[in-house]
Every structure is written in structure tokens, then in C-alpha cells.
Design a protein around this motif. Structure first.
Motif, mmCIF file in Angstrom:
data_model
loop_
_atom_site.group_PDB
_atom_site.id
_atom_site.type_symbol
_atom_site.label_atom_id
_atom_site.label_comp_id
_atom_site.label_asym_id
_atom_site.label_seq_id
_atom_site.Cartn_x
_atom_site.Cartn_y
_atom_site.Cartn_z
ATOM 1 N N HIS A 120 0.856 -1.180 0.000
ATOM 2 C CA HIS A 120 0.000 0.000 0.000
ATOM 3 C C HIS A 120 0.891 1.228 0.000
ATOM 4 O O HIS A 120 2.122 1.119 0.048
ATOM 5 C CB HIS A 120 -0.915 -0.002 1.239
ATOM 6 N N LEU A 121 0.300 2.383 -0.089
ATOM 7 C CA LEU A 121 1.036 3.634 0.005
ATOM 8 C C LEU A 121 0.999 4.120 1.443
ATOM 9 O O LEU A 121 -0.011 3.975 2.135
ATOM 10 C CB LEU A 121 0.437 4.687 -0.923
ATOM 11 N N VAL A 122 2.099 4.703 1.905
ATOM 12 C CA VAL A 122 2.178 5.153 3.286
ATOM 13 C C VAL A 122 2.806 6.544 3.357
ATOM 14 O O VAL A 122 3.743 6.855 2.626
ATOM 15 C CB VAL A 122 2.976 4.153 4.154
ATOM 16 N N ASP A 123 2.244 7.371 4.208
ATOM 17 C CA ASP A 123 2.816 8.670 4.555
ATOM 18 C C ASP A 123 3.721 8.433 5.761
ATOM 19 O O ASP A 123 3.239 8.197 6.868
ATOM 20 C CB ASP A 123 1.688 9.653 4.894
ATOM 21 N N GLU A 124 5.017 8.449 5.549
ATOM 22 C CA GLU A 124 5.961 8.139 6.615
ATOM 23 C C GLU A 124 5.927 9.162 7.743
ATOM 24 O O GLU A 124 6.349 8.869 8.868
ATOM 25 C CB GLU A 124 7.379 8.023 6.048
ATOM 26 N N ARG A 125 5.409 10.335 7.477
ATOM 27 C CA ARG A 125 5.400 11.387 8.498
ATOM 28 C C ARG A 125 4.237 11.217 9.478
ATOM 29 O O ARG A 125 4.386 11.490 10.663
ATOM 30 C CB ARG A 125 5.336 12.759 7.824
ATOM 31 N N PRO B 37 13.252 15.697 4.758
ATOM 32 C CA PRO B 37 13.492 14.951 6.001
ATOM 33 C C PRO B 37 13.732 13.472 5.764
ATOM 34 O O PRO B 37 14.511 12.840 6.497
ATOM 35 C CB PRO B 37 12.227 15.190 6.828
ATOM 36 N N GLU B 38 13.107 12.897 4.752
ATOM 37 C CA GLU B 38 13.315 11.482 4.455
ATOM 38 C C GLU B 38 14.726 11.229 3.920
ATOM 39 O O GLU B 38 15.347 10.202 4.238
ATOM 40 C CB GLU B 38 12.280 10.989 3.445
ATOM 41 N N VAL B 39 15.249 12.168 3.115
ATOM 42 C CA VAL B 39 16.609 12.021 2.601
ATOM 43 C C VAL B 39 17.616 12.117 3.750
ATOM 44 O O VAL B 39 18.554 11.311 3.845
ATOM 45 C CB VAL B 39 16.905 13.080 1.521
ATOM 46 N N VAL B 40 17.430 13.101 4.620
ATOM 47 C CA VAL B 40 18.318 13.242 5.775
ATOM 48 C C VAL B 40 18.297 11.975 6.622
ATOM 49 O O VAL B 40 19.337 11.461 7.052
ATOM 50 C CB VAL B 40 17.918 14.468 6.614
#
Length: 409
Positions: free
Chosen positions: A38-43, A323-326
Motif C-alpha cells: 500500500h502507500l504510506v505517509d511516513e510522516r 526529512p526522508e533524505v536526511v
């Protein structure tokens, strides 16, 4: 734990919700429930149905595909000479491959200032950059979803790549580009039959204009669409296979929006989960000092001032997945460096002197090698891979300036 999938092909998308609690037996007596992707919003943790046309959450946050099981050497389709040899590691929602032979790029064994370096020559991809990995998977998923027309924003490589794969899929494409984009990249995009629309201002203004139009046309934003990252993650699998099914100690690359960094993080995370590698490679990431927002965030520095850079592919002031890249760089135990323009130009020239004609964006990663060695994060005797993201042919004007007598930046 190594080989626990036993070569079994992934079937997660073919199972209905009722199969998650018992259902089909795939393991010779032991039931192995496989979560439906599924798709997820990691935040926020919010989830959505796996839909290639959904490129962000209801609150505007970027989305990712939920963690997938990965693969083992037995799952690789060795008869396929493209990234689709790793099809078992991709969600089946990508549908029938739209492929131009992307992936399977050479890993060149070179020496740089006395150190052995594996240069991953991503300009061998069909349109001359690593973006073809993401475009192939993203456009395959959109075609499977019945999309007939898309809009995309790009500083060059992403747009020409999306245009090529749309042409291969029979999908209409409108590509918004910043004024001043490399004429070679614009020409290539136009040659694939896409409509080109220059936008006044820089890369961020172009992205904002595409977002305004996204309610009328399917948005194939390569920095937003989660299926694009499923394509870039195949670079991690390919490096693992290149090195005899072992992980390098470090991977040095460059970041604008960071899709390559996130793809490497995804791929190596899956390999770690399946027990195919015992540790993550350190991700060492460079940005030009003139446009280094991810570098600033990583080091906890104030927001930087921005200036023009010869590395046009990185000129993104507000990366949507910053923020995901960091977090990905930190998770790997990696580091980031900001590279002056003169050092980027010097790296372009030195690489050309060894027969490697790469665009300045690519050379930014090579210029960072000395910085990372001085900090001790590149260590003697370790396996190092440097990703060369795109061809110098894609940036003819910039390359002409570099090789004009007396040019410094």
C-alpha cells in the motif's frame, strides 16, 4: 536467514484481503501471510490503497510504497538485461514493463588519487541518466492504471526521461522546464514528442506551476511519485549483484531532490531484511555549496543562501522529501558535503582526462571524494562506489564553458 525466500516469486498483489489471515499455502505446509502493499505517509503513518495515480497524501505529504520483502539471487531473472531482472522486488501493480533497456549499467574499476573506485556509469541508461530507472517503473505503473496523458516538471534529465518512456507507452506528455534549462535536454525531450513549456524563474517555480495544473492532468512528478523510487532502488540491487552479491562499504552520490539516495536506502534496506547483506553501505552525499538545503538540514545549519550552480540537476531549494533524505543518510551512518563550484569544474576536467565525459552534476559526487577521505568516512581498503548520474552530452552549454580556456566556474 540467508535465502529464506527460497526463490519463491512474490505474489502479494494477487491476493485478496481474505488471504491475509490464513488463505493460500505457499510454503509446503507453513502459511506465510504476505501483507498487501500500500502507500504510506511516513510522516503521519496514514496509509492509502496502492494507486499509481496518487502521488501525495490528502494533507499534501509525499508517499512511499510500504516495505516489500525484497529478493534473493534465485529470484533474479538472469535472462533479462535491464532493471526488470529484479521484477520480483517490485510491486506487481507496476503491470507490464515499459522498458527501453534501462539498468545493467557498467561498474568501472578505476583509480582516483591512489584509491580504488568503482564508477557506476549511469549515463549508459537510454536517455543518458539514472532517471530512466525511475521513469520505467513509474510509467509502467501509470500505463497499467490506464493513464493516457501526464504532466511533469523537471530541470532537464527527469523531463527527457519521462518523455521517452511516455513515448514508448503511447502516453501524451507535457514537460514544464525552468527557463535556462540545458538546450540539449530540451531538444531531447522535444524529440520524444513531448510538449515543452518553459516557466519563468527557477526549478521551484517550475514545480509550483506543475502542482497548480495537477488537478487537471495526471501528475507524473518524479520527485513525488512513489513508483519512481521503486525504480531507483534497483540501483542498490544492481550494485549488490555487480559485487558478487555483496554490499559496498560506501556509495558516494549527488543529491538534488534526493530520489537516488532514497532509492539506494530502499534497496539496501530490503537486502538487509532478507539477510542478503549484513549491514547498510554508508551513503555519502554531495551537493553544490551554491544550493545545498539537504546538506544544511543534515548538519543542523541555518537555511543556506542560494546562488547559481553549474550542477543544474541539483538546483532545488525545497526538496519535497528533505526529512526522508536526511533520515536515509543518517540511517546508513553516512555523511554529506557541500562542494564549491571550482571543485566541481575541476572534477569534470579530471574525469574527462580519464575518458569519462560526465555532466557537472555527476562530477559533484567525485569532487566530494577528497572531502570524505579527509573526514575519515572513506577508509583505506574498503569497497567504494561512486555513482556517475548523467552524461556530459546532456549539458552541452555547461561543458562548453568548462572546457573554454580560462574558465573557472
Amino acid at each position: 536467514m540467508v535465502g529464506r525466500m527460497g526463490g519463491r516469486k512474490l505474489v502479494e498483489d494477487r491476493r485478496g484481503p481474505e488471504d491475509l489471515h490464513g488463505g493460500e499455502d505457499l510454503s509446503g505446509g507453513e502459511e506465510v501471510p504476505v501483507p498487501v502493499p500500500h502507500l504510506v505517509d511516513e510522516r503521519s503513518g496514514r496509509t492509502y490503497e496502492l494507486d499509481a495515480r496518487r502521488w501525495r497524501g490528502d494533507d499534501g505529504a509525499p508517499l512511499s510504497v510500504s516495505p516489500l520483502p525484497g529478493l534473493t539471487p534465485a529470484d533474479i531473472d538472469s535472462g533479462t538485461r535491464s532493471l526488470w531482472r529484479y521484477r520480483a522486488a517490485l510491486p506487481s501493480a507496476v503491470g507490464r514493463p515499459v522498458t527501453l533497456g534501462e539498468g545493467s549499467t557498467p561498474l568501472l574499476d578505476k583509480e582516483w588519487d591512489g584509491a580504488r573506485v568503482g564508477f557506476k556509469a549511469e549515463w549508459f541508461n537510454p536517455t543518458g541518466s539514472f532517471k530512466d530507472r525511475g521513469s520505467s517503473v513509474m510509467i509502467s505503473a501509470l500505463a497499467a492504471a490506464g493513464v493516457c496523458e501526464v504532466i511533469e516538471d523537471s530541470s532537464g534529465n527527469g523531463g527527457s526521461s519521462v518523455a521517452a518512456y511516455c513515448a514508448a507507452a503511447g502516453i501524451g506528455a507535457s514537460i514544464l522546464v525552468p527557463e535556462g534549462t540545458s538546450p540539449a535536454k530540451v531538444l531531447q525531450t522535444r524529440a520524444f514528442g513531448a510538449t515543452i513549456e518553459p516557466v519563468p524563474g527557477g526549478r521551484d517555480a517550475t514545480a509550483a506551476e506543475a502542482l497548480r495544473r495537477s488537478d487537471r492532468t495526471c501528475y507524473a512528478g518524479h520527485n513525488w511519485n512513489p513508483f519512481f523510487l521503486q525504480g531507483t532502488k534497483t540501483l542498490a540491487y544492481e550494485l549488490w549483484e555487480d559485487l558478487g552479491f555483496a554490499a559496498p562499504d560506501t556509495v558516494v552520490t549527488v543529491a538534488g531532490a534526493g530520489s537516488l539516495v532514497l532509492g539506494l536506502d530502499l534497496g539496501f534496506s530490503e537486502l538487509l531484511t532478507t539477510g542478503q547483506i549484513s549491514r547498510r553501505p554508508r551513503l555519502l552525499v554531495a551537493q553544490p555549496a551554491a544550493c545545498a538545503p539537504i546538506h544544511a538540514a543534515f548538519h543542523g545549519a541555518p537555511a543556506p543562501s542560494f546562488g547559481p550552480t553549474i550542477a543544474e540537476g541539483t538546483a532545488i531549494r525545497t526538496p519535497v522529501r528533505l526529512p526522508e533524505v536526511v533520515a536515509a543518510v543518517r540511517r546508513s551512518g553516512g555523511d554529506m558535503a557541500a562542494i564549491p563550484e571550482a571543485a566541481i569544474v575541476g572534477a569534470v576536467r579530471r574525469l574527462a582526462g580519464t575518458g569519462l565525459y560526465v555532466e557537472p552534476t555527476s562530477a559533484t559526487a567525485v569532487a566530494a571524494i577528497d572531502v570524505f577521505r579527509e573526514r575519515g568516512v572513506i577508509r583505506e581498503g574498503e569497497t567504494m562506489v561512486v555513482v556517475l548520474t548523467g552524461s556530459g552530452l546532456k549539458a552541452a552549454t555547461a561543458m562548453g564553458n568548462v572546457f573554454t580556456e580560462g574558465t573557472v566556474a
